[in-house]
Write a protein that holds these residues in place. Structure first.
Motif, PDB file in Angstrom:
ATOM      1  N   PRO A   1       0.800  -1.240   0.000  1.00 43.47           N
ATOM      2  CA  PRO A   1       0.000   0.000   0.000  1.00 43.47           C
ATOM      3  C   PRO A   1       0.829   1.284   0.000  1.00 43.47           C
ATOM      4  CG  PRO A   1      -0.904  -1.583   1.556  1.00 43.47           C
ATOM      5  CD  PRO A   1       0.422  -2.132   1.119  1.00 43.47           C
ATOM      6  N   VAL A   2       2.082   1.220   0.480  1.00 40.95           N
ATOM      7  CA  VAL A   2       2.884   2.442   0.547  1.00 40.95           C
ATOM      8  C   VAL A   2       4.122   2.384  -0.343  1.00 40.95           C
ATOM      9  CG1 VAL A   2       2.096   3.065   2.851  1.00 40.95           C
ATOM     10  CG2 VAL A   2       4.143   1.632   2.599  1.00 40.95           C
ATOM     11  N   LEU A   3       4.263   1.334  -1.147  1.00 40.50           N
ATOM     12  CA  LEU A   3       5.407   1.274  -2.052  1.00 40.50           C
ATOM     13  C   LEU A   3       5.303   2.358  -3.120  1.00 40.50           C
ATOM     14  CD1 LEU A   3       5.862  -2.565  -2.680  1.00 40.50           C
ATOM     15  CD2 LEU A   3       7.201  -1.096  -1.171  1.00 40.50           C
ATOM     16  N   ARG A   4       6.434   2.869  -3.533  1.00 41.66           N
ATOM     17  CA  ARG A   4       6.474   3.869  -4.594  1.00 41.66           C
ATOM     18  C   ARG A   4       6.185   3.218  -5.946  1.00 41.66           C
ATOM     19  NH1 ARG A   4      11.415   8.065  -3.261  1.00 41.66           N
ATOM     20  NH2 ARG A   4      10.899   8.355  -1.058  1.00 41.66           N
ATOM     21  N   THR A   5       5.723   4.015  -6.866  1.00 41.83           N
ATOM     22  CA  THR A   5       5.599   3.555  -8.236  1.00 41.83           C
ATOM     23  C   THR A   5       6.988   3.553  -8.873  1.00 41.83           C
ATOM     24  OG1 THR A   5       5.328   5.770  -9.162  1.00 41.83           O
ATOM     25  CG2 THR A   5       3.320   4.640  -8.386  1.00 41.83           C
ATOM     26  N   PRO A   6       7.203   2.788  -9.937  1.00 45.64           N
ATOM     27  CA  PRO A   6       8.496   2.848 -10.630  1.00 45.64           C
ATOM     28  C   PRO A   6       8.867   4.257 -11.068  1.00 45.64           C
ATOM     29  CG  PRO A   6       7.314   0.903 -11.327  1.00 45.64           C
ATOM     30  CD  PRO A   6       6.356   1.695 -10.462  1.00 45.64           C
ATOM     31  N   ASP A   7       7.887   5.058 -11.483  1.00 44.03           N
ATOM     32  CA  ASP A   7       8.175   6.419 -11.910  1.00 44.03           C
ATOM     33  C   ASP A   7       8.683   7.264 -10.743  1.00 44.03           C
ATOM     34  OD1 ASP A   7       7.947   8.418 -14.157  1.00 44.03           O
ATOM     35  OD2 ASP A   7       6.728   9.419 -12.640  1.00 44.03           O
ATOM     36  N   GLN A   8       8.102   7.085  -9.563  1.00 48.61           N
ATOM     37  CA  GLN A   8       8.592   7.794  -8.386  1.00 48.61           C
ATOM     38  C   GLN A   8      10.003   7.324  -8.016  1.00 48.61           C
ATOM     39  OE1 GLN A   8       5.392   6.834  -5.695  1.00 48.61           O
ATOM     40  NE2 GLN A   8       4.260   8.717  -6.141  1.00 48.61           N
ATOM     41  N   GLY A   9      10.239   6.024  -8.116  1.00 45.62           N
ATOM     42  CA  GLY A   9      11.574   5.511  -7.827  1.00 45.62           C
ATOM     43  C   GLY A   9      12.623   5.997  -8.804  1.00 45.62           C
ATOM     44  N   ALA A  10      12.200   6.276 -10.027  1.00 44.08           N
ATOM     45  CA  ALA A  10      13.130   6.720 -11.072  1.00 44.08           C
ATOM     46  C   ALA A  10      13.489   8.191 -10.944  1.00 44.08           C
ATOM     47  CB  ALA A  10      12.504   6.481 -12.452  1.00 44.08           C
ATOM     48  N   ASP A  11      12.743   8.952 -10.162  1.00 41.59           N
ATOM     49  CA  ASP A  11      12.838  10.411 -10.202  1.00 41.59           C
ATOM     50  C   ASP A  11      14.253  10.941  -9.978  1.00 41.59           C
ATOM     51  OD1 ASP A  11      11.299  13.169 -10.010  1.00 41.59           O
ATOM     52  OD2 ASP A  11      12.742  13.102  -8.352  1.00 41.59           O
ATOM     53  N   THR A  12      14.920  10.507  -8.923  1.00 36.66           N
ATOM     54  CA  THR A  12      16.233  11.089  -8.615  1.00 36.66           C
ATOM     55  C   THR A  12      17.267  10.717  -9.666  1.00 36.66           C
ATOM     56  OG1 THR A  12      15.789  11.222  -6.241  1.00 36.66           O
ATOM     57  CG2 THR A  12      18.105  11.152  -6.906  1.00 36.66           C
ATOM     58  N   ALA A  13      17.209   9.494 -10.195  1.00 44.08           N
ATOM     59  CA  ALA A  13      18.144   9.113 -11.264  1.00 44.08           C
ATOM     60  C   ALA A  13      17.958  10.013 -12.483  1.00 44.08           C
ATOM     61  CB  ALA A  13      17.946   7.649 -11.639  1.00 44.08           C
ATOM     62  N   VAL A  14      16.710  10.278 -12.849  1.00 40.19           N
ATOM     63  CA  VAL A  14      16.431  11.154 -13.994  1.00 40.19           C
ATOM     64  C   VAL A  14      16.890  12.578 -13.693  1.00 40.19           C
ATOM     65  CG1 VAL A  14      14.592  12.143 -15.426  1.00 40.19           C
ATOM     66  CG2 VAL A  14      14.513   9.718 -14.778  1.00 40.19           C
ATOM     67  N   TRP A  15      16.615  13.054 -12.491  1.00 38.62           N
ATOM     68  CA  TRP A  15      17.026  14.408 -12.117  1.00 38.62           C
ATOM     69  C   TRP A  15      18.550  14.552 -12.162  1.00 38.62           C
ATOM     70  CZ3 TRP A  15      19.800  16.286  -7.859  1.00 38.62           C
ATOM     71  CH2 TRP A  15      19.777  17.676  -7.695  1.00 38.62           C
ATOM     72  N   LEU A  16      19.277  13.563 -11.635  1.00 35.65           N
ATOM     73  CA  LEU A  16      20.740  13.616 -11.678  1.00 35.65           C
ATOM     74  C   LEU A  16      21.248  13.642 -13.121  1.00 35.65           C
ATOM     75  CD1 LEU A  16      21.569  11.050  -8.861  1.00 35.65           C
ATOM     76  CD2 LEU A  16      22.158  13.479  -8.824  1.00 35.65           C
ATOM     77  N   ALA A  17      20.566  12.933 -13.996  1.00 32.04           N
ATOM     78  CA  ALA A  17      20.992  12.860 -15.391  1.00 32.04           C
ATOM     79  C   ALA A  17      20.644  14.115 -16.177  1.00 32.04           C
ATOM     80  CB  ALA A  17      20.347  11.644 -16.064  1.00 32.04           C
ATOM     81  N   ALA A  18      19.562  14.796 -15.780  1.00 27.31           N
ATOM     82  CA  ALA A  18      19.003  15.818 -16.664  1.00 27.31           C
ATOM     83  C   ALA A  18      19.022  17.237 -16.124  1.00 27.31           C
ATOM     84  CB  ALA A  18      17.554  15.447 -17.015  1.00 27.31           C
ATOM     85  N   THR A  19      19.207  17.435 -14.826  1.00 29.67           N
ATOM     86  CA  THR A  19      19.159  18.793 -14.303  1.00 29.67           C
ATOM     87  C   THR A  19      20.258  19.649 -14.926  1.00 29.67           C
ATOM     88  OG1 THR A  19      19.134  20.144 -12.302  1.00 29.67           O
ATOM     89  CG2 THR A  19      20.608  18.253 -12.302  1.00 29.67           C
ATOM     90  N   ARG A  20      19.936  20.888 -15.223  1.00 30.71           N
ATOM     91  CA  ARG A  20      20.895  21.758 -15.908  1.00 30.71           C
ATOM     92  C   ARG A  20      22.084  22.107 -15.018  1.00 30.71           C
ATOM     93  NH1 ARG A  20      17.230  25.985 -19.543  1.00 30.71           N
ATOM     94  NH2 ARG A  20      16.888  24.524 -21.264  1.00 30.71           N
ATOM     95  N   GLN A  21      21.818  22.288 -13.731  1.00 32.63           N
ATOM     96  CA  GLN A  21      22.913  22.570 -12.807  1.00 32.63           C
ATOM     97  C   GLN A  21      23.552  21.254 -12.397  1.00 32.63           C
ATOM     98  OE1 GLN A  21      21.819  24.879  -9.404  1.00 32.63           O
ATOM     99  NE2 GLN A  21      23.881  24.870  -8.531  1.00 32.63           N
ATOM    100  N   LEU A  22      24.825  21.056 -12.738  1.00 35.70           N
ATOM    101  CA  LEU A  22      25.499  19.792 -12.478  1.00 35.70           C
ATOM    102  C   LEU A  22      25.464  19.470 -10.991  1.00 35.70           C
ATOM    103  CD1 LEU A  22      27.203  17.449 -13.639  1.00 35.70           C
ATOM    104  CD2 LEU A  22      29.228  18.813 -13.092  1.00 35.70           C
ATOM    105  N   PRO A  23      24.887  18.331 -10.597  1.00 36.78           N
ATOM    106  CA  PRO A  23      24.872  17.960  -9.177  1.00 36.78           C
ATOM    107  C   PRO A  23      26.289  17.704  -8.671  1.00 36.78           C
ATOM    108  CG  PRO A  23      23.349  16.609 -10.480  1.00 36.78           C
ATOM    109  CD  PRO A  23      24.219  17.340 -11.446  1.00 36.78           C
ATOM    110  N   MET A  24      26.491  17.850  -7.377  1.00 30.69           N
ATOM    111  CA  MET A  24      27.788  17.544  -6.799  1.00 30.69           C
ATOM    112  C   MET A  24      28.124  16.085  -7.072  1.00 30.69           C
ATOM    113  SD  MET A  24      27.830  19.564  -3.150  1.00 30.69           S
ATOM    114  CE  MET A  24      29.475  18.901  -2.820  1.00 30.69           C
ATOM    115  N   ALA A  25      29.262  15.844  -7.690  1.00 32.81           N
ATOM    116  CA  ALA A  25      29.621  14.495  -8.134  1.00 32.81           C
ATOM    117  C   ALA A  25      30.225  13.677  -7.001  1.00 32.81           C
ATOM    118  CB  ALA A  25      30.601  14.581  -9.299  1.00 32.81           C
ATOM    119  N   GLY A  26      30.172  12.363  -7.175  1.00 33.53           N
ATOM    120  CA  GLY A  26      30.796  11.454  -6.230  1.00 33.53           C
ATOM    121  C   GLY A  26      29.999  11.216  -4.971  1.00 33.53           C
TER     122      GLY A  26
END
Length: 330
Positions: free
Chosen positions: A259-284
């Motif tokens: 009942p409280v598990l995330r959807t795959p799309d919710q689980g994917a969010d941070t990976a997509v954000w790290l890949a696509a955000t214009r401001q480069l996230p802190m690496a490592g």
């Protein structure tokens, strides 16, 4: 400032209490403050992305969202029939998506080499590489090279794949590599003395968590090696997600928390954000829900640097990777 303080306090509370933080509850509460930081709708036009294990679950969700942002997306899969179904479904969801399929069993060195050669022949650059493929075997199994399967899939295969694709990552200029790890790694120390899980009774969930710990521990070392090539490396965990893998490998866990598990799309969010955000996230670093997280919450999972570097050297050798310098020399 006051609102930011409250948001930060709530975020920390969610993270430390685990169940609400890793569930869809945590995602929904945190996401309210994210929208201004979402990647632009066409943020990946002209970019090329590759996702391993992309035929279902989180990997398919990552690939779908990268394609929706305009990326030409490569689905790297072990089962081409399932991969073809995923490609059709992504194209149905994202009109005019540029999706290609390539065979890649990330546990097998020869398959990795063949995949990398195909991509080097066909692509000028690779801007995004998401390591999502995962396994959770019930019994100890080895790949054709004699390495334990979770180690081969989560560590050795990705190291080898990155090494073989470095020319494409270098050509991109600002490539990003993202490991989809797991919050389960918080329960396990670094298996420095037994990376192949040869000692004691074998448990698939333990093997999974140990190698996810290794992914997170290796992230800054790999980022250091790739920095000279203009590429950055990040790791993240998606929270608790309702995927076919959870249902098959951990049926009791999946059933109790469904009942409280995330959807795959919710689980994917941070990976997509790290890949696509214009401001480069802190690496490592290790991320969850678009924030850098501590890598240890209990003392017994901490390790001295010499243990980490010895394990790093073992894995590079086992993966067939030769590097010009070691992180310890920098």
């Amino acid at each position: 400032m006051r609102d930011d303080t409250v948001i930060h306090a709530l975020d920390t509370l969610l993270d430390r209490t685990v169940v609400p933080g890793y569930s869809r509850i945590g995602f929904q509460l945190r996401a309210r403050s994210w929208r201004r930081n979402d990647p632009p709708a066409d943020g990946l036009l002209g970019r090329t992305a590759m996702v391993t294990g992309a035929n279902s679950g989180i990997g398919k969700a990552v690939a779908t969202r990268l394609a929706a942002l305009g990326a030409s997306t490569v689905l790297a899969v072990r089962d081409l029939d399932r991969g073809e179904r995923a490609r059709r479904e992504i194209r149905a969801a994202v009109t005019a998506a540029d999706i290609r399929l390539v065979h890649c069993d990330v546990a097998e060195p020869d398959s990795i080499d063949a995949c990398a050669q195909t991509l080097r022949d066909e692509l000028p650059t690779l801007d995004i590489l998401v390591h999502n493929a995962g396994v959770l075997p019930a019994e100890r199994t080895e790949n054709s090279a004699g390495h334990e399967l979770t180690l081969a899939t989560h560590i050795l295969g990705p190291l080898r794949l990155i090494d073989r694709l470095t020319p494409l990552l270098t050509a991109a200029g600002d490539a990003r590599t993202v490991f989809v790890a797991s919050g389960g790694m918080y329960t396990q120390p670094l298996p420095a003395d037994d990376p192949e899980y040869q000692e004691g009774p074998y448990r698939g969930a333990t093997a999974y968590a140990r190698t996810k710990r290794m992914q997170v521990a290796f992230t800054p070392l790999l980022d250091q090696l790739l920095a000279d090539h203009g590429a950055s490396v990040h790791s993240m965990h998606p929270g608790w997600v309702d995927t076919p893998g959870i249902a098959t490998a951990l049926p009791r866990f999946g059933s109790a928390l469904r009942p409280v598990l995330r959807t795959p799309d919710q689980g994917a969010d941070t990976a997509v954000w790290l890949a696509a955000t214009r401001q480069l996230p802190m690496a490592g670093h290790f991320w969850h829900d678009r924030q850098i997280r501590d890598e240890h919450y209990v003392r017994y999972t901490r390790y001295p640097e010499e243990q980490l570097l010895a394990l790093w050297d073992y894995c590079l050798t086992a993966a067939g990777v030769t590097v010009a310098h070691s992180p310890r020399e920098n």
